[in-house]
Structures are given as structure tokens and as C-alpha cells.
Design an enzyme around this catalytic site. Structure first.
Site, PDB file in Angstrom:
ATOM      1  N   PRO A 375       0.802  -1.217   0.000  1.00  0.00           N
ATOM      2  CG  PRO A 375       0.143  -0.851   2.217  1.00  0.00           C
ATOM      3  CD  PRO A 375       0.865  -1.853   1.327  1.00  0.00           C
ATOM      4  CD  GLU A 376       1.429   6.366  -2.048  1.00  0.00           C
ATOM      5  OE1 GLU A 376       1.839   7.519  -2.243  1.00  0.00           O
ATOM      6  OE2 GLU A 376       1.806   5.402  -2.726  1.00  0.00           O
ATOM      7  CB  VAL A 377       0.158   5.572   3.930  1.00  0.00           C
ATOM      8  CG1 VAL A 377       0.636   5.979   5.328  1.00  0.00           C
ATOM      9  CG2 VAL A 377       0.443   6.686   2.922  1.00  0.00           C
ATOM     10  NE  ARG A 418       4.088   6.585  -4.190  1.00  0.00           N
ATOM     11  CZ  ARG A 418       4.168   7.821  -4.682  1.00  0.00           C
ATOM     12  NH1 ARG A 418       5.134   8.114  -5.532  1.00  0.00           N
ATOM     13  NH2 ARG A 418       3.289   8.741  -4.346  1.00  0.00           N
TER      14      ARG A 418
END
Length: 509
Positions: A375-377, A418
């Protein structure tokens, strides 16, 4: 030399440059590497699909919207995806794509845009992409193909022209740049603050431009802004832990405005570039190495954190002054690779070993989710901090079971193509030669390839915790070309001058 594929706040495709003087020629690291042509070719196929979709529906604009087969000019309309793809196409030997980009670069009008220009994003994507391609074309790939020599020279000329148009950003009272530039009056946005990543992620590209052109002015501009980060003031606020600094700096005074930070977005690539500048030139940039070492030692001592349910995992916490925040980001997962690179460069096995632990933990964020993508965060509960502490809250009830098994929970479950996890796995492989890291990178690539492929290319997705990715954002980031596909390819590719080396024979950063 400089090879595009770096890490930035939004993290990017970052590059490297040939070092002027080598560090001592001794090393404890002598891994053996094994290539895998089948896997490398599969990544090249994904690159080709991404490029073909972009070229058909978006070129010469910045980015492809693959679901609707349209384009979006998110980086000033100068063809960001083409420039970001340049160095990756070169290392893959995709000469038809290289020729298209090489013919396109001289046509870019870097003096014309209708939107605000980010000095940081423009440096890492456009300036970095051009310099990286130029170093490859005039270095190890020189003479391997019959190319238009005038266009090759124009790659550097365009980089020079772009920097000339951007350097107004540095005309401030302190020399700390304004990150927002315009081509119509007023030329700068008049920002009052700038962050350490957006100040400290210019030095490699601008210094490389100086060294290629013989004009020291470009590097000196970036070094001036960097000087406030190497000696942060006021010390009590700016440096909560030795070497670990705050985020926001007053452009007018050079004083830090906070003591919050870490290895995540907004701070990340300041630390990344410190050791890379030393690798680039260990004579001129020894102070950068010294600051990196202090930051790394403090990170190991103060920021290292183990989740209550998975004490085998090690993440680096963020901080607000001296209070730790037990959360991290996909962006921060470059840190394992950066520790490894520093350990190899400085012959310090302790840094390599700790970096490998960080790689293991970030890889865990991938294998734990329904998509196999991190996940991103994400957040966790620290096992050395009291459970009733205000900075150590537990997971939401609906994620408790997941946390019990995985040692983290997602607080922002998106994935925006990413590279950082695959990037760090690549460094782990180059440091050790252990084929398990090739397998980890392959599994990550397959997960992204399966979940993010849509329409004419690949798209960011909304929720990695849902098996189908939770839907598409309809956006193919330019750094997908520069980073994800580059690292995914290099870890399986034959050895080459641009590969990271463990024995101090690096020709590229």
C-alpha cells in the site's frame, strides 16, 4: 555517470553519474550474478506495451490515461513519459523506441508552458532523464548503433536549455530555491518555504550538468541550497536526532521551521542523494557522506521499530520532534536499498545487513495483501512503546486480524506504480547475489503486471487489499518507465556497466 531511475518525494526515476575518484579498492562483497533472459524479456514486453499505448494515444504529451486511451499533461506538456522512458529503453536495447525519443527531444520547447513548473519534478524527470540518456549514449553505448550524432549532442543542449530556464528559482535571499517556477511574470511563485527533499534532490543532476558542460554555475546553485540542510539551524528544532532533520525551511532566512521528518515523502531523497553524491565523487562530496553516516546511525538507534505482532520485521518510524510515529510509506521503502548502497560504498557490512532487514519488511507489505502489492501508506504498533501511549494506537477493528498476521495495516491502500520496493530488492540482489531476491522481484512484477494492466497500458489502482485492485485511477505515471520497469529488468538482465556493483567498480550512480 548518471542513470535515470531515482527516488523522490513522489519518487522518481533517478539517475547516476561516473565518479571522478574511486573510494579505496577493497571490499567484503563479491557476489556472483545469474541472468534470466526469459524474465528480462517479459519485463521488456511490459515496457513495449506501455510505450505503444503511450505513443499511440498520448505522445507527445506527458502521460497516458490507459482506460480511456487519452492523455494528461501533468508535467507541463513536454513529453514526460518519453523522457522518463529514454534511459530504460537504452539499457533494454530497445532501439526503435530510442530513435523515436532521440528524434523527439530536440523538438521540446522548454521555454513554453501554460502551467506552473515544479523545480523538483522537472529536475528528476526531465533533467535527470536527459542527462542519463546522454551519459549512456556517449559512454558505454557509444558506437553500438548508427544514430544521428547531432541529435545525441542535442540531448545535452536541451538539458542545458532547460536548466537555464529553471535557474531563476535560485534567485532568493538565501539561494534556497523556490520550488515553483513560471515562464511569465512573476517568474517565481513567491513561496515562503521549501522542503528538504525538494531542496536536496537537485544536487546530482545539476552537478552532473556542470561537469558535462564545464560550467560550474549549475552545481553551485544546487550546493548553495543544500548547504542549509548540511548545517541545519536552529539546531535544537532542526535536528531532533543527530543527522535526522526537519522538513520545512524558511526560504528567506534558511532557518528550519519544524523538527518533523523521517525517510518518507518530503524528506526521502535528501538522504538518498547524500551517499549517492559521495559515490559520484568521494573527493568533492565527502561531507555528504559524513552526514549520511550520522543519519543512518541515528536511524538504526532511534527509528528502528518492530511491530507487536511481527517482531521479526523492522521498519523505520517517522518522527515529530523526538516523538516517534509508527507509520511508513511505499516511498520510504527505498531506504533498504539506500542503506545497502551505502554499506557497499563504505565497506560497512552492518549497513548492508540492516538494509536487508528493511528490504524484508517492505517486501512483507507486498506478499501480505490480496493483490501481492504493497500500500501507499501503512502503520503498525511498536513493541517497545507502551500500548497505552498516544503515539502507539492499535489497528481499526476491521484490520485487527490482518495486523495479527502481517504486522501492519494499510491506512492508504492505493498503489500508484511506485518502484521503491522492487528498487530495494534490486540492491539486495546486487549486494548478495542471492537468487531469492530475483524471485521476490519477479513475484512483485507479476503482481503489478496482473493487477495494473488495463486498456492500452498500466494504471495506478485504488486498493491493494482488494483482489481486483479496487478499480483504476486511469493514469500511467511517467516514472513507471524510468523506475519500476528499469529495476524489474535490471535484476534479471546480463551484467553491464550501468548495473550496481558490489566491488567499487560502479561506473554509474
Amino acid at each position: 555517470m548518471y542513470l535515470s531511475g531515482a527516488c523522490v518525494v513522489a519518487l522518481l526515476g533517478f539517475a547516476g553519474h561516473a565518479k571522478a575518484t574511486s573510494p579505496p579498492q577493497r571490499t567484503a562483497f563479491a557476489p556472483k550474478y545469474v541472468s534470466n533472459a526469459g524474465r528480462a524479456n517479459a519485463v521488456k514486453q511490459a515496457f513495449q506495451i506501455s510505450w505503444d499505448g503511450y505513443y499511440k494515444y498520448a505522445f507527445p504529451h506527458d502521460s497516458l490515461r490507459p482506460v480511456t486511451n487519452t492523455y494528461y499533461d501533468d508535467r507541463n506538456g513536454w513529453g514526460a513519459s518519453a523522457v522518463d522512458a529514454f534511459s530504460t529503453a537504452l539499457v533494454m536495447g530497445d532501439w526503435p523506441v530510442v530513435e523515436k525519443i532521440l528524434n523527439f527531444v530536440p523538438t521540446i520547447d522548454f521555454s513554453n508552458t501554460t502551467t506552473d513548473i515544479s523545480l523538483f519534478e522537472t529536475t528528476i524527470r526531465y533533467l535527470g532523464g536527459l542527462l542519463s540518456a546522454y551519459d549512456l549514449l556517449t559512454g558505454p553505448l557509444n558506437g553500438t548503433q548508427k544514430l544521428n550524432t547531432t541529435n545525441v549532442k542535442n540531448v545535452l543542449k536541451q538539458a542545458n536549455r532547460l536548466a537555464d530556464n529553471l535557474k531563476v528559482a535560485f534567485t532568493t535571499a538565501t539561494g534556497i530555491p523556490d520550488n515553483t517556477v513560471r515562464f511569465s511574470p512573476p517568474r517565481k511563485a513567491g513561496s515562503t518555504t521549501n522542503g528538504i527533499a525538494t531542496i536536496g534532490t537537485l544536487i546530482l543532476e545539476w552537478q552532473r550538468l556542470s561537469d558535462l558542460t564545464g560550467n560550474p554555475a549549475y552545481g553551485l546553485l544546487a550546493q548553495k541550497g543544500e548547504s542549509y540542510l548540511l548545517d541545519p539551524k536552529p539546531k535544537a528544532l532542526a535536528e531532533p536526532f543527530p543527522g535526522l532533520i526537519g522538513t520545512n525551511v524558511d526560504i528567506a532566512t534558511g532557518q528550519f521551521l519544524d523538527g518533523s521528518g523521517g525517510w518518507g515523502g518530503g524528506d526521502d531523497s535528501f538522504y538518498e542523494y547524500l551517499i549517492k553524491m559521495y559515490l559520484y565523487d568521494p573527493v568533492r562530496f565527502v561531507k555528504y557522506k559524513d552526514r549520511w553516516v550520522v543519519a543512518v546511525e541515528s536511524s538504526i538507534k532511534y527509528l528502528a521499530s518492530n511491530p507487536t505482532t511481527r517482531p521479526d520485521l523492522t521498519y523505520l518510524a517517522m518522527y515529530q520532534n523526538k516523538t516517534l510515529q509508527f507509520n511508513s510509506e511505499h516511498l520510504a521503502c527505498f531506504n533498504g536499498g539506500n542503506f545497502i548502497l551505502g554499506g557497499l560504498t563504505l565497506d560497512e557490512p552492518r549497513y548492508v545487513k540492516f538494509g536487508l532487514k528493511l528490504v524484508d519488511a517492505c517486501r512483507n507489505t507486498y506478499v501480505s495483501t490480496a493483490t501481492g502489492i504493497g500500500p501507499e501508506v501503512f502503520q503498525w504498533r511498536d513493541n517497545r512503546t507502551p500500548l497505552n501511549a498516544s503515539n502507539n494506537a492499535g489497528p481499526p477493528l476491521n484490520q485487527s486480524s490482518f495486523y495479527n498476521v502481517s504486522g501492519f495495516w494499510a491506512t492508504a491502500p492505493s498503489y500508484v506504480l511506485r518502484p521503491e520496493v522492487i528498487e530495494s530488492i534490486y540492491y539486495a540482489y546486487r549486494a548478495t547475489g542471492d537468487p531469492k531476491y530475483q524471485q521476490w522481484a519477479w513475484e512483485a512484477f507479476l503482481a503489478v503486471n496482473k493487477t495494473c494492466a488495463v486498456g492500452s497500458g498500466y494504471s495506478s489502482i485504488r486498493d491493494v487489499t482488494k483482489k481486483d485492485g479496487g478499480g483504476f485511477y486511469n493514469f500511467q505515471e511517467s516514472f513507471w518507465f524510468a523506475e519500476v520497469l528499469k529495476y524489474s529488468y535490471l535484476i534479471h538482465a546480463e551484467d553491464a556497466p550501468w548495473q550496481v556493483q558490489a566491488d567499487h567498480s560502479n561506473q554509474f550512480v
